[in-house]
Motif scaffolding. Structure first.
Motif, short mmCIF file in Angstrom:
data_model
loop_
_atom_site.label_atom_id
_atom_site.label_comp_id
_atom_site.label_asym_id
_atom_site.label_seq_id
_atom_site.Cartn_x
_atom_site.Cartn_y
_atom_site.Cartn_z
N SER A 1 -6.85 12.76 81.05
CA SER A 1 -7.82 13.48 81.88
C SER A 1 -8.62 12.50 82.72
CB SER A 1 -8.80 14.27 81.01
OG SER A 1 -8.12 15.16 80.16
N ARG A 2 -9.10 13.02 83.84
CA ARG A 2 -9.95 12.24 84.74
C ARG A 2 -11.43 12.45 84.42
NH1 ARG A 2 -6.03 10.48 87.69
NH2 ARG A 2 -4.33 11.79 88.36
N GLN A 3 -12.26 11.53 84.92
CA GLN A 3 -13.69 11.56 84.62
C GLN A 3 -14.31 12.91 84.97
OE1 GLN A 3 -16.12 8.59 86.67
NE2 GLN A 3 -17.33 8.37 84.80
N TRP A 4 -15.22 13.34 84.10
CA TRP A 4 -15.98 14.59 84.16
C TRP A 4 -15.13 15.82 83.93
CZ3 TRP A 4 -19.80 12.18 82.86
CH2 TRP A 4 -20.33 11.10 83.55
N THR A 5 -13.89 15.63 83.46
CA THR A 5 -13.10 16.78 83.01
C THR A 5 -13.69 17.24 81.69
OG1 THR A 5 -11.08 16.09 84.13
CG2 THR A 5 -10.82 17.52 82.20
N LEU A 6 -13.87 18.55 81.57
CA LEU A 6 -14.35 19.15 80.33
C LEU A 6 -13.26 20.10 79.84
CD1 LEU A 6 -17.92 20.26 79.54
CD2 LEU A 6 -15.98 21.52 78.66
N VAL B 1 -7.44 6.73 72.89
CA VAL B 1 -6.71 5.46 72.95
C VAL B 1 -6.90 4.73 74.28
CG1 VAL B 1 -5.02 6.10 71.19
CG2 VAL B 1 -4.55 6.61 73.61
N ALA B 2 -7.52 5.39 75.26
CA ALA B 2 -7.88 4.76 76.53
C ALA B 2 -9.11 5.48 77.07
CB ALA B 2 -6.73 4.83 77.52
N GLY B 3 -10.14 4.73 77.44
CA GLY B 3 -11.34 5.33 77.98
C GLY B 3 -12.30 5.81 76.91
N ALA B 4 -13.13 6.81 77.28
CA ALA B 4 -14.14 7.33 76.36
C ALA B 4 -14.41 8.79 76.67
CB ALA B 4 -15.44 6.53 76.46
N VAL B 5 -14.73 9.55 75.62
CA VAL B 5 -15.09 10.97 75.76
C VAL B 5 -16.30 11.26 74.89
CG1 VAL B 5 -12.65 11.60 76.11
CG2 VAL B 5 -13.70 11.95 73.87
N HIS C 1 -13.64 23.45 69.53
CA HIS C 1 -13.60 22.03 69.86
C HIS C 1 -13.39 21.81 71.36
CE1 HIS C 1 -11.16 18.27 70.46
NE2 HIS C 1 -12.25 17.81 69.90
N GLY C 2 -14.05 20.77 71.87
CA GLY C 2 -13.85 20.38 73.26
C GLY C 2 -14.35 18.96 73.49
N PHE C 3 -14.11 18.46 74.71
CA PHE C 3 -14.59 17.12 75.04
C PHE C 3 -14.81 16.97 76.53
CE2 PHE C 3 -9.95 16.73 74.97
CZ PHE C 3 -9.65 16.00 76.11
N LEU C 4 -15.69 16.02 76.87
CA LEU C 4 -16.01 15.66 78.24
C LEU C 4 -15.60 14.21 78.45
CD1 LEU C 4 -17.54 16.24 80.97
CD2 LEU C 4 -19.56 15.26 79.84
N VAL C 5 -14.83 13.93 79.51
CA VAL C 5 -14.38 12.56 79.79
C VAL C 5 -15.50 11.78 80.48
CG1 VAL C 5 -12.66 11.15 80.98
CG2 VAL C 5 -11.99 13.34 79.95
N LEU C 6 -15.85 10.63 79.92
CA LEU C 6 -16.97 9.82 80.39
C LEU C 6 -16.56 8.67 81.30
CD1 LEU C 6 -18.93 9.59 77.02
CD2 LEU C 6 -19.25 11.25 78.88
N THR C 7 -15.31 8.25 81.22
CA THR C 7 -14.82 7.08 81.96
C THR C 7 -13.88 7.54 83.08
OG1 THR C 7 -13.14 6.88 80.21
CG2 THR C 7 -15.07 5.45 80.04
N PRO C 8 -13.48 6.66 84.00
CA PRO C 8 -12.61 7.09 85.10
C PRO C 8 -11.39 7.89 84.63
CG PRO C 8 -13.42 4.90 85.58
CD PRO C 8 -13.89 5.25 84.18
N THR C 9 -10.80 7.51 83.52
CA THR C 9 -9.73 8.29 82.89
C THR C 9 -9.85 8.13 81.38
OG1 THR C 9 -8.13 6.47 82.94
CG2 THR C 9 -8.11 7.99 84.83
N ALA C 10 -9.19 9.02 80.65
CA ALA C 10 -9.15 8.90 79.19
C ALA C 10 -7.85 9.50 78.67
CB ALA C 10 -10.34 9.60 78.55
N GLU C 11 -7.35 8.91 77.60
CA GLU C 11 -6.21 9.47 76.88
C GLU C 11 -6.70 9.84 75.49
OE1 GLU C 11 -2.27 7.85 77.24
OE2 GLU C 11 -2.97 6.55 78.88
N PHE C 12 -6.43 11.08 75.12
CA PHE C 12 -6.96 11.71 73.91
C PHE C 12 -5.79 12.13 73.04
CE2 PHE C 12 -9.01 15.26 71.67
CZ PHE C 12 -10.28 14.76 71.43
#
Length: 188
Positions: free
Chosen positions: A59-64, A82-86, A124-135
């Motif tokens: 996901s890209r940043q600010w994806t919820l 495993v990549a980025g932060a959420v 359950h849900g999450f918000l991507v905090l970094t330019p991209t993230a792998e969850f």
């Protein structure tokens, strides 16, 4: 709840939901961690679950994404980044739970190696905090689109404090935008 020598388990504001920290071994080459061990996990949370499906999202940043759950074939989830932060969130929708109606959120990142155990019966849900993230997430039951439900991410009755800048609207799909209010959402 107990911790093994390989896992640190920390409780959250929600009954039976835990932050799981596997031991990370660092040296001059980098690091190594055992990201999942069924025996250690079952011993640490004092319950045994069989995981049947692994999921991986990018996901890209600010994806919820979320707040998702299944009314049948409820899923427990062990999640990690495993990549980025959420900012990872769960809401307790189990009527008999001492934390019914409460939410908990934790930042999960590739750097902190933390995981979240979300037992069955939580949205359950999450918000991507970094330019991209792998969850990544392991589930205790298979995806069942016929029983999928979505709780509104911004319902004031739940009151989640998402770390979203005031001038940013989250990037969401139509299903998540149509999430049900707390009063309308099916509970367990």
């Amino acid at each position: 709840m107990s911790s093994s020598s390989k896992l640190k388990i920390t409780g959250t504001e929600i009954h039976d939901m835990f932050v799981v920290e596997p031991k990370v071994f660092w040296d001059e080459r980098g690091w190594f961690t055992e990201s999942f061990n069924a025996q250690d996990f079952a011993s640490a949370i004092e319950q045994d679950y069989d995981f049947v499906q692994d999921n991986h999202s990018f996901s890209r940043q600010w994806t919820l994404r979320g707040l998702h759950y299944q009314t049948e074939k409820t899923q427990g989830k062990l999640v990690r980044v495993v990549a980025g932060a959420v900012f990872d969130v769960a809401v307790d929708i189990r009527k008999q739970s001492p934390t019914y109606g409460k939410w908990a959120g934790v930042e999960l990142s590739a750097e902190n190696h933390q995981q979240m155990w979300i037992p069955p019966g939580l949205a359950h849900g999450f918000l991507v905090l970094t330019p991209t993230a792998e969850f990544l997430y392991k589930t205790t039951d298979y995806y069942d689109p016929t029983s999928e439900a979505c709780l509104a991410w911004n319902d004031p009755a739940v009151g989640i404090k998402w770390p979203l800048p005031e001038d940013i609207s989250p990037n969401m799909n139509a299903k998540d935008l149509a999430g049900l209010s707390w009063d309308q959402a099916p509970k367990f």
